[in-house]
Design an enzyme around this catalytic site. Structure first.
Site, PDB file in Angstrom:
ATOM      1  N   LYS A 123       0.860  -1.198   0.000  1.00  0.00           N
ATOM      2  CA  LYS A 123       0.000   0.000   0.000  1.00  0.00           C
ATOM      3  C   LYS A 123       0.885   1.233   0.000  1.00  0.00           C
ATOM      4  O   LYS A 123       1.967   1.237   0.597  1.00  0.00           O
ATOM      5  CB  LYS A 123      -0.860   0.023   1.271  1.00  0.00           C
ATOM      6  CG  LYS A 123      -2.083   0.894   1.171  1.00  0.00           C
ATOM      7  CD  LYS A 123      -3.233   0.161   0.534  1.00  0.00           C
ATOM      8  CE  LYS A 123      -4.445   1.024   0.360  1.00  0.00           C
ATOM      9  NZ  LYS A 123      -5.541   0.285  -0.265  1.00  0.00           N
ATOM     10  N   GLY A 178     -23.289   4.507   3.374  1.00  0.00           N
ATOM     11  CA  GLY A 178     -22.361   5.153   2.452  1.00  0.00           C
ATOM     12  C   GLY A 178     -22.745   4.936   1.011  1.00  0.00           C
ATOM     13  O   GLY A 178     -22.830   3.791   0.551  1.00  0.00           O
ATOM     14  N   GLY A 180     -21.119   6.165  -1.791  1.00  0.00           N
ATOM     15  CA  GLY A 180     -20.042   6.605  -2.672  1.00  0.00           C
ATOM     16  C   GLY A 180     -19.976   5.689  -3.874  1.00  0.00           C
ATOM     17  O   GLY A 180     -20.986   5.117  -4.309  1.00  0.00           O
ATOM     18  N   VAL A 216     -18.736   2.660  -4.385  1.00  0.00           N
ATOM     19  CA  VAL A 216     -19.122   1.259  -4.187  1.00  0.00           C
ATOM     20  C   VAL A 216     -20.578   1.162  -3.732  1.00  0.00           C
ATOM     21  O   VAL A 216     -21.372   0.382  -4.282  1.00  0.00           O
ATOM     22  CB  VAL A 216     -18.195   0.570  -3.163  1.00  0.00           C
ATOM     23  CG1 VAL A 216     -18.659  -0.849  -2.876  1.00  0.00           C
ATOM     24  CG2 VAL A 216     -16.757   0.564  -3.660  1.00  0.00           C
TER      25      VAL A 216
HETATM   26  P1  NAD Z   1     -16.217   6.782  -1.516  1.00  0.00           P
HETATM   27  O1  NAD Z   1     -15.390   7.820  -0.870  1.00  0.00           O
HETATM   28  O2  NAD Z   1     -16.629   6.955  -2.948  1.00  0.00           O
HETATM   29  O3  NAD Z   1     -17.569   6.539  -0.683  1.00  0.00           O
HETATM   30  C1  NAD Z   1     -17.658   6.611   0.716  1.00  0.00           C
HETATM   31  C2  NAD Z   1     -19.025   7.211   0.996  1.00  0.00           C
HETATM   32  O4  NAD Z   1     -19.308   7.113   2.399  1.00  0.00           O
HETATM   33  C3  NAD Z   1     -19.123   8.708   0.633  1.00  0.00           C
HETATM   34  O5  NAD Z   1     -20.267   8.914  -0.150  1.00  0.00           O
HETATM   35  C4  NAD Z   1     -19.219   9.393   1.999  1.00  0.00           C
HETATM   36  O6  NAD Z   1     -19.960  10.594   1.948  1.00  0.00           O
HETATM   37  C5  NAD Z   1     -19.921   8.319   2.797  1.00  0.00           C
HETATM   38  N1  NAD Z   1     -19.775   8.433   4.251  1.00  0.00           N
HETATM   39  C6  NAD Z   1     -18.761   8.992   4.964  1.00  0.00           C
HETATM   40  N2  NAD Z   1     -19.031   8.906   6.278  1.00  0.00           N
HETATM   41  C7  NAD Z   1     -20.221   8.293   6.413  1.00  0.00           C
HETATM   42  C8  NAD Z   1     -21.019   7.899   7.508  1.00  0.00           C
HETATM   43  N3  NAD Z   1     -20.650   8.133   8.779  1.00  0.00           N
HETATM   44  N4  NAD Z   1     -22.190   7.269   7.268  1.00  0.00           N
HETATM   45  C9  NAD Z   1     -22.591   7.013   6.006  1.00  0.00           C
HETATM   46  N5  NAD Z   1     -21.862   7.361   4.916  1.00  0.00           N
HETATM   47  C10 NAD Z   1     -20.691   7.978   5.118  1.00  0.00           C
HETATM   48  O7  NAD Z   1     -15.436   5.415  -1.320  1.00  0.00           O
HETATM   49  P2  NAD Z   1     -15.678   4.043  -2.095  1.00  0.00           P
HETATM   50  O8  NAD Z   1     -14.685   3.917  -3.192  1.00  0.00           O
HETATM   51  O9  NAD Z   1     -17.128   3.866  -2.364  1.00  0.00           O
HETATM   52  O10 NAD Z   1     -15.214   3.014  -0.961  1.00  0.00           O
HETATM   53  C11 NAD Z   1     -16.043   2.760   0.166  1.00  0.00           C
HETATM   54  C12 NAD Z   1     -15.344   1.795   1.113  1.00  0.00           C
HETATM   55  O11 NAD Z   1     -15.011   0.596   0.387  1.00  0.00           O
HETATM   56  C13 NAD Z   1     -14.008   2.297   1.699  1.00  0.00           C
HETATM   57  O12 NAD Z   1     -13.860   1.742   2.987  1.00  0.00           O
HETATM   58  C14 NAD Z   1     -12.971   1.684   0.758  1.00  0.00           C
HETATM   59  O13 NAD Z   1     -11.721   1.538   1.423  1.00  0.00           O
HETATM   60  C15 NAD Z   1     -13.612   0.342   0.475  1.00  0.00           C
HETATM   61  N6  NAD Z   1     -13.192  -0.288  -0.776  1.00  0.00           N
HETATM   62  C16 NAD Z   1     -13.383   0.344  -1.960  1.00  0.00           C
HETATM   63  C17 NAD Z   1     -12.977  -0.285  -3.138  1.00  0.00           C
HETATM   64  C18 NAD Z   1     -13.207   0.373  -4.477  1.00  0.00           C
HETATM   65  O14 NAD Z   1     -13.063  -0.320  -5.500  1.00  0.00           O
HETATM   66  N7  NAD Z   1     -13.570   1.639  -4.514  1.00  0.00           N
HETATM   67  C19 NAD Z   1     -12.368  -1.556  -3.106  1.00  0.00           C
HETATM   68  C20 NAD Z   1     -12.214  -2.179  -1.856  1.00  0.00           C
HETATM   69  C21 NAD Z   1     -12.625  -1.544  -0.714  1.00  0.00           C
END
Ligand code: NAD
Length: 355
Positions: free
Chosen positions: A80, A180, A182, A184
């Protein structure tokens, strides 16, 4: 965001501090393990209070990548990169060019990609300095680009498997609380809606929540209350560490399965879930779709092969849950045990003839 970690089990092979006053580069690359192949894991950009916090986050995330890549059966180790976001205006092209030069110096021991706080455009800057990067714009129908839809697909396939085991059927009519919305979380909601699930969602950006609720008929809950949602499945897709002692007590779901990394605050919280009879689908088993897409891009696999491997995430979860049942372990401990066994088996290498 500092993802609250599992307790660390093994030290990293190497830790490289990155500093360049000229571009503002201030970060770390952690090679946790290269036993199964190059250490692969994304580059996170976040604002950390101090260097110790930044390095600690990178070490835990790198170790989780070793386990994730091993259980996804990828020919990759785990690593990482974490960059501390400089104060003030940031010249991102220069910052990521400097990061790319640091990756280049490791000569393929580390393969980087997107993560929280980085984008395809950032990875294109890295690509100008090194070929050991994925998450670039897809070329000619080949794997690449934003890994999030693949992560969501793997979580969805896992949820189908978990529902079959714990709820005795498919996801039609099942209520899923998604924390959340976002990259995913939103993609997962679309898949769940198509499968006939009912959605309860929580998201700090009100416009995003309202738009999704309108599209999928979802109920919006306050983000502080989503752990109390009346649902069959809780899908954490925001932060790490949401399931601490208090979080586990609050849950009403029968299954936990989501995209977030490091969902459990501690390993003991996973035991608490098992004691409460809640089926926990281990985070790094179910959210491997993104890294599978990254691996496919880096290793030159076809899109069809990548898709097939992501779809098989449900079967890999089934193997972990079967192992847990056979060994009388909670699922998160069974996943760790299987991952460690795979890493150890590779490190022994091919059997040699006795002299
Ligand atoms: P992202 O930043 O696009 O989405 C995160 C979302 O969570 C945002 O919309 C944010 O506003 C929201 N959020 C923040 N605090 C919150 C709370 N207290 N309650 C509810 N929602 C809240 O990130 P992502 O790419 O969607 O990833 C989400 C999670 O999945 C992270 O933990 C990331 O490490 C993990 N992950 C992502 C991927 C990927 O391919 N993007 C792969 C493996 C793991």
């Amino acid at each position: 965001m500092v993802d609250v970690p599992h307790d660390s089990a093994t030290p990293p092979e190497n830790v490289y501090l990155l500093q360049d006053a000229d571009t503002g580069l201030d970060g770390v690359i952690v090679l946790h393990s290269t036993r199964r192949g190059p250490a692969a894991g994304g580059c996170r950009v976040w604002r950390y209070a101090d260097r110790a916090q930044m390095v600690g986050d990178a070490m835990r995330l790198a170790e989780a990548m070793t386990y994730k890549n091993a259980l996804a059966d990828l020919p990759l180790g785990g690593g990482k990169a974490v960059l501390n976001l400089p104060a003030g205006n940031v010249n991102r092209p220069r910052l990521f060019a400097a990061f790319g030069r640091a990756v280049a110096r490791l000569e393929g021991a580390y393969v980087t990609a997107e993560d929280v706080g980085t984008s395809v455009a950032d990875m294109e800057m890295v690509r100008a300095e090194t070929r050991h990067v994925a998450g670039l714009s897809p070329q000619g129908g080949r794997p690449g680009g934003d890994p999030s839809p693949w992560t969501a697909l793997g979580v969805f396939a896992s949820m189908q498997e978990a529902a079959r085991r714990r709820l005795g059927g498919d996801l039609q009519g099942v209520t899923v609380a998604v924390q959340g919305l976002g990259n995913v979380g939103a993609a997962l909601c679309a898949l769940l809606h198509d499968a006939g699930a009912r959605l309860i969602v929580a998201e700090p950006r009100p416009g995003v929540a309202a738009e999704l609720a309108c599209r999928f008929g979802a109920e919006i809950m306050n983000r502080d209350a989503i752990l109390d949602a009346r649902c069959e499945i809780f899908a954490p897709c925001a932060l790490g560490g949401v399931l601490d002692r208090r979080g586990v007590e609050r849950l009403r779901a029968q299954v936990v399965c989501g995209g977030a990394n490091n969902v459990l605050a501690t390993l003991e919280d996973g035991d608490r879930l098992a004691d409460r009879g809640i089926l926990y689908a281990p985070d790094y088993v179910v959210n491997a779709g993104g890294i599978i897409n990254v691996a496919a891009e880096y290793l030159g696999w076809s899109a069809a092969m990548a898709a097939e491997r992501v779809q098989a995430t449900g079967q890999r979860l089934a193997q972990v849950l079967d192992h847990a049942e056979r060994q009388g372990l909670a699922p998160h401990r069974a996943a760790d045990a299987l991952a460690r066994a795979r890493i150890t088996l590779v490190s022994l290498g091919p059997a040699r003839k006795a002299a």
